[in-house]
Design an enzyme around this catalytic site. Structure first.
Site, PDB file in Angstrom:
ATOM      1  N   GLU A 167     -10.851   3.791   3.302  1.00  0.00           N
ATOM      2  CA  GLU A 167      -9.916   4.614   2.543  1.00  0.00           C
ATOM      3  C   GLU A 167     -10.189   4.360   1.068  1.00  0.00           C
ATOM      4  O   GLU A 167     -10.127   3.214   0.607  1.00  0.00           O
ATOM      5  CB  GLU A 167      -8.457   4.301   2.891  1.00  0.00           C
ATOM      6  CG  GLU A 167      -8.080   4.777   4.293  1.00  0.00           C
ATOM      7  CD  GLU A 167      -6.576   4.836   4.558  1.00  0.00           C
ATOM      8  OE1 GLU A 167      -6.155   5.684   5.344  1.00  0.00           O
ATOM      9  OE2 GLU A 167      -5.831   4.023   3.984  1.00  0.00           O
TER      10      GLU A 167
ATOM     11  N   ASP B 217      -9.306   0.347   1.626  1.00  0.00           N
ATOM     12  CA  ASP B 217      -8.325  -0.044   2.642  1.00  0.00           C
ATOM     13  C   ASP B 217      -8.894   0.307   4.023  1.00  0.00           C
ATOM     14  O   ASP B 217      -8.526   1.310   4.633  1.00  0.00           O
ATOM     15  CB  ASP B 217      -7.022   0.716   2.373  1.00  0.00           C
ATOM     16  CG  ASP B 217      -5.903   0.298   3.321  1.00  0.00           C
ATOM     17  OD1 ASP B 217      -5.877  -0.882   3.709  1.00  0.00           O
ATOM     18  OD2 ASP B 217      -5.071   1.149   3.666  1.00  0.00           O
TER      19      ASP B 217
ATOM     20  N   ARG C 164      -8.815   3.532  13.085  1.00  0.00           N
ATOM     21  CA  ARG C 164      -7.967   4.688  13.422  1.00  0.00           C
ATOM     22  C   ARG C 164      -7.469   4.676  14.853  1.00  0.00           C
ATOM     23  O   ARG C 164      -6.344   5.107  15.131  1.00  0.00           O
ATOM     24  CB  ARG C 164      -8.754   5.985  13.182  1.00  0.00           C
ATOM     25  CG  ARG C 164      -9.195   6.193  11.765  1.00  0.00           C
ATOM     26  CD  ARG C 164      -8.032   6.339  10.817  1.00  0.00           C
ATOM     27  NE  ARG C 164      -8.497   6.498   9.438  1.00  0.00           N
ATOM     28  CZ  ARG C 164      -7.716   6.346   8.375  1.00  0.00           C
ATOM     29  NH1 ARG C 164      -6.441   6.002   8.513  1.00  0.00           N
ATOM     30  NH2 ARG C 164      -8.211   6.513   7.169  1.00  0.00           N
TER      31      ARG C 164
ATOM     32  N   GLU D  61      -9.221   4.021  -2.454  1.00  0.00           N
ATOM     33  CA  GLU D  61      -7.967   3.790  -3.175  1.00  0.00           C
ATOM     34  C   GLU D  61      -8.254   3.093  -4.498  1.00  0.00           C
ATOM     35  O   GLU D  61      -9.359   2.614  -4.734  1.00  0.00           O
ATOM     36  CB  GLU D  61      -7.033   2.884  -2.350  1.00  0.00           C
ATOM     37  CG  GLU D  61      -6.708   3.408  -0.965  1.00  0.00           C
ATOM     38  CD  GLU D  61      -5.506   2.708  -0.328  1.00  0.00           C
ATOM     39  OE1 GLU D  61      -4.755   2.000  -1.043  1.00  0.00           O
ATOM     40  OE2 GLU D  61      -5.316   2.883   0.889  1.00  0.00           O
TER      41      GLU D  61
ATOM     42  N   HIS E 230      -4.047  13.886   0.701  1.00  0.00           N
ATOM     43  CA  HIS E 230      -4.305  13.000   1.841  1.00  0.00           C
ATOM     44  C   HIS E 230      -3.179  13.096   2.876  1.00  0.00           C
ATOM     45  O   HIS E 230      -3.426  13.259   4.071  1.00  0.00           O
ATOM     46  CB  HIS E 230      -4.479  11.560   1.366  1.00  0.00           C
ATOM     47  CG  HIS E 230      -4.535  10.548   2.475  1.00  0.00           C
ATOM     48  ND1 HIS E 230      -5.571  10.481   3.373  1.00  0.00           N
ATOM     49  CD2 HIS E 230      -3.659   9.572   2.847  1.00  0.00           C
ATOM     50  CE1 HIS E 230      -5.348   9.503   4.243  1.00  0.00           C
ATOM     51  NE2 HIS E 230      -4.192   8.947   3.945  1.00  0.00           N
TER      52      HIS E 230
ATOM     53  N   THR F 120      -9.389  -5.841   3.512  1.00  0.00           N
ATOM     54  CA  THR F 120      -9.200  -4.880   2.425  1.00  0.00           C
ATOM     55  C   THR F 120     -10.110  -5.364   1.300  1.00  0.00           C
ATOM     56  O   THR F 120     -10.009  -6.516   0.894  1.00  0.00           O
ATOM     57  CB  THR F 120      -7.726  -4.881   1.950  1.00  0.00           C
ATOM     58  OG1 THR F 120      -6.882  -4.601   3.067  1.00  0.00           O
ATOM     59  CG2 THR F 120      -7.498  -3.849   0.859  1.00  0.00           C
TER      60      THR F 120
ATOM     61  N   GLN G 207      -4.823   2.014  15.151  1.00  0.00           N
ATOM     62  CA  GLN G 207      -3.646   2.482  14.415  1.00  0.00           C
ATOM     63  C   GLN G 207      -2.824   3.483  15.221  1.00  0.00           C
ATOM     64  O   GLN G 207      -1.602   3.408  15.277  1.00  0.00           O
ATOM     65  CB  GLN G 207      -4.130   3.131  13.109  1.00  0.00           C
ATOM     66  CG  GLN G 207      -3.010   3.581  12.167  1.00  0.00           C
ATOM     67  CD  GLN G 207      -3.550   4.089  10.827  1.00  0.00           C
ATOM     68  OE1 GLN G 207      -4.751   4.010  10.551  1.00  0.00           O
ATOM     69  NE2 GLN G 207      -2.676   4.596   9.980  1.00  0.00           N
TER      70      GLN G 207
ATOM     71  N   LYS H 298      -5.073  -2.357   9.948  1.00  0.00           N
ATOM     72  CA  LYS H 298      -5.328  -2.509   8.515  1.00  0.00           C
ATOM     73  C   LYS H 298      -5.587  -3.959   8.104  1.00  0.00           C
ATOM     74  O   LYS H 298      -6.149  -4.198   7.039  1.00  0.00           O
ATOM     75  CB  LYS H 298      -4.101  -2.013   7.731  1.00  0.00           C
ATOM     76  CG  LYS H 298      -3.727  -0.557   7.968  1.00  0.00           C
ATOM     77  CD  LYS H 298      -4.533   0.381   7.091  1.00  0.00           C
ATOM     78  CE  LYS H 298      -3.970   1.794   7.137  1.00  0.00           C
ATOM     79  NZ  LYS H 298      -4.672   2.680   6.199  1.00  0.00           N
TER      80      LYS H 298
ATOM     81  N   GLU I 152     -10.689  12.349   7.213  1.00  0.00           N
ATOM     82  CA  GLU I 152     -10.537  13.679   6.602  1.00  0.00           C
ATOM     83  C   GLU I 152     -11.894  14.375   6.446  1.00  0.00           C
ATOM     84  O   GLU I 152     -12.019  15.567   6.691  1.00  0.00           O
ATOM     85  CB  GLU I 152      -9.869  13.543   5.234  1.00  0.00           C
ATOM     86  CG  GLU I 152      -8.426  13.065   5.291  1.00  0.00           C
ATOM     87  CD  GLU I 152      -7.933  12.560   3.942  1.00  0.00           C
ATOM     88  OE1 GLU I 152      -8.066  11.338   3.679  1.00  0.00           O
ATOM     89  OE2 GLU I 152      -7.453  13.384   3.148  1.00  0.00           O
TER      90      GLU I 152
ATOM     91  N   ASP J 299       0.837  -1.185   0.000  1.00  0.00           N
ATOM     92  CA  ASP J 299       0.000   0.000   0.000  1.00  0.00           C
ATOM     93  C   ASP J 299       0.883   1.250   0.000  1.00  0.00           C
ATOM     94  O   ASP J 299       1.803   1.354   0.812  1.00  0.00           O
ATOM     95  CB  ASP J 299      -0.914  -0.012   1.232  1.00  0.00           C
ATOM     96  CG  ASP J 299      -2.118   0.895   1.043  1.00  0.00           C
ATOM     97  OD1 ASP J 299      -2.516   1.132  -0.115  1.00  0.00           O
ATOM     98  OD2 ASP J 299      -2.664   1.368   2.049  1.00  0.00           O
TER      99      ASP J 299
END
Lengths: 424, 424
Positions: free
Chosen positions: A204, A238, A242, A206, A138, A262, A245, A258, A369, A131
């Site tokens: 996420e 993904d 949070r 992607e 971002h 996925t 993480q 993560k 975000e 990744d």
């Protein structure tokens, strides 16, 4: 030159006209074998059936077994010339002007399936999943949130496509439900970590590149050849925990935050189908080191959306509109960088781009975000519901499409629902 | 009870007595097929030949095809009961008191190969490779060097086994030469990074656990069952490019600094063979969260050494003596933590321990620590040569052994030579 058309009816808003022909792995029903098909309109065209019916003409395809497999790896490893030949033969066979299949009902019955009736599987055996972190918007957003405006981008960010190794075992195909993970989290004021369900679950947005042609260990791929190693693209979610993480990621990067899942879309859109939508990548300043320098149009104008559908809603509400073209580091730069150490890539390896955020607030590619670390509420439109992060039973729907004058090249959807965590 | 003995002669210093019987994948010669064997003394016993000759008695082994494969995955997935049964049958067949093979010259010719004549291959198809950071001494040493004594251990370190995803495609079997990687590096006083050969090439002394029994996505393995999922251990050299790592690793962890190659030993020593050498793991303070709590003897007394052999030397000179028992987080804690998010592990997945450093300076498991970031010179003994990091054409030799009263259980060697970088 008039636009190529198929005898299969394809509506104007379909993602899958004859110009696309994305590859996927499917089973007609639970008890039948997996095989490879291409999507066209609302149908799947079974390529193993085309081989069995001896409809391919080129020597590399006539007796091939690659379409009878439950993964695209063997086909993808054959390289650009065979990919191109196959595309030409398929477009010829499916053309409105070719009677071979068009006028043969028996053939049609053996070749086509309703796309909403088949079972889609992971398109490849993914050996390794990498990744990247290639969107400047971002990386800047996340940087501002965690380190302030002055130190938003790390010193290395403008010099190399930052990447890290992901977990391939938990890459799942669109439609697979994923369980909310549990793990250690620690609030800033807590003396010690506690064991919890993830409370800040995120998507996420992607895209993922599937490697076709391998390189040997110790033999980097020059950037001028990087494109020839990529077979095609998928949408990729993904999923990220949070709070897990935040506690675990120093100093060696994200791990459990993560690796619980996925999601990728089932249809692999080929680089050849995307070529008409190639555009210039963002200007890079400073100029990267020579091994990352390339010329020409190295990215693609792919409109991306993310929607959320809660249990109370009948349709997903769009909360993000982004585009692959915003991404700072291109796919070929990512691949060249990945191999410059001598690292070998194999057919079926998956390279995620990292979250693709755009310049405006509605183009941010994650809840982190969009809700600015939970400080804002995201409206889910007429439903009246709101979100800051993903709740149990929410479904996240990603979509991607290139809009042309006469047709669109689309990726279909990448869908994932979060089911409640284990009870302890 | 007298010690079990084989009719195969095994010298007292051999790593491979009848009490060990480590599994490996080999080819008798370049043009013959891969198959599975166990090492005994200076011989390899071909398990596929035992099946073909109908020498296995238990129903799960009699007609098995798992030993005719070029990887251990299928056998490893069968679980603890079959592993144990196989061990019993092999010890019976190879025992000095059993005439079946002992007295049958034809059998012997079909079953045994000289260990130094066969070609050893990777023992498993490694789907995912995870690397932990589980030695307190190593994490402390690195922490002191980069952040000072006060902040040596990150806040999370004593609460969870820090781990990250590694690269599985570049895991190679002992004996494979690896090319010195190139990449971006940046000195503290440089304005911008430059493209260079790695100048600070290092080994990391680790062990690796091979997963046998899988778990499903979304279903964590409780720590009480974690041991049953591990088939066996290998030696592991996690080659590291320290200068590349320093520049690239924020914020998502090591990438190109690690993915140019990881070397493992070819013989997988089973958990059952290691059981007599089980010892208490270091005391853990603070007490970990319940999902990481276990009782009993959860690590092993495995003496580990690293030697370097330069081109001028005829034998490797030992520069490090460590032991698996120094490791803070146990293998079962690592596995339980890995799956607590719901992450699925598959047969053949590899879990590296991270560098195993001990308490004394001669027990540090990397050049970075032994040379204290290049500030000290490491003597290579009578050769008169010295090193701070690994030079071109140096060979690194790792070895591991459990020393018992009547026999040793050893891992053989894990060997890798560094060849010069690509010229640009």
């Amino acid at each position: 030159m008039s636009t190529l058309k198929s005898f299969i009816e394809v509506s104007a808003d379909s993602h899958f006209p004859i110009q696309n022909l994305p590859y996927g792995v499917f089973k007609p029903s639970e008890n039948e074998s997996s095989r490879i098909g291409v999507a066209i309109g609302n149908l799947v065209c079974d390529l193993s059936a085309l081989v069995d019916l001896k409809l391919f003409e080129s020597s590399s395809l006539k007796d091939t077994k690659v379409f009878h497999q439950g993964y695209l790896n063997d086909f993808m490893s054959l390289g650009k010339q065979v990919w191109s030949e196959t595309r030409k033969e398929l477009q010829k066979l499916l053309s409105s002007e070719n009677p071979t299949i068009r006028d043969n009902q028996q053939y049609k019955e053996k070749i086509f399936y309703q796309i909403d009736k088949v079972i889609m599987l992971l398109p490849a055996r993914i050996g390794d999943y990498t990744d990247f972190y290639a969107s400047k918007e971002h990386a800047t957003n996340v940087g501002i949130m965690f380190r302030g405006k002055e130190n938003a981008l790390m010193p290395n960010w403008l010099h190399l496509p930052v990447g890290y190794h992901g977990r391939s075992s938990s890459v799942v195909v669109s439609g697979t439900k994923l369980r909310r993970p549990c793990g250690q989290t620690k609030g800033d004021d807590d003396a010690a970590p506690t064991f919890n369900q993830c409370k800040l679950l995120d998507f996420e947005l992607e895209m993922g590149a599937l490697v076709g042609v391998p390189n040997n260990l110790g033999e980097p791929v020059p950037i001028s050849q990087a494109k020839d190693h990529i077979f095609g693209l998928v949408l990729l979610n993904d999923w990220s925990a949070r709070d897990i993480q935040k506690w675990e990621y120093v100093p060696l990067g994200p791990f459990l935050a993560k690796n619980f899942g996925t999601t990728i879309s089932p249809w692999v859109v080929t680089m050849e189908a995307l070529q008409p939508f190639a555009v210039d990548a963002p200007h890079q300043d400073p100029t990267p080191l020579p091994y990352l320098q390339e010329s020409g149009k190295n990215t693609f104008d792919i409109e991306l959306t993310v929607g959320i559908k809660t249990e109370k809603m009948s349709e997903a509400h769009t909360i993000c509109k982004s585009n692959l073209k915003y991404m700072y580091w291109t796919l070929s730069q990512q691949l060249a960088h990945h191999t410059i150490s001598g690292c070998n890539l194999n057919p079926g390896d998956l390279l995620g781009t990292g979250t693709i955020s755009g310049p405006t607030e509605d183009s941010f590619g994650s809840m982190l975000e969009l809700s600015w670390k939970g400080s804002k509420t995201i409206s889910l439109g007429e439903s009246g519901e709101t979100r800051k992060f993903i709740q149990d039973n929410d479904t996240v729907v990603m979509s991607g499409v290139c809009k042309g004058k006469d047709y669109q090249i689309g990726f279909g959807n990448c869908v994932g629902q979060i089911i409640p965590a284990h009870k302890y």
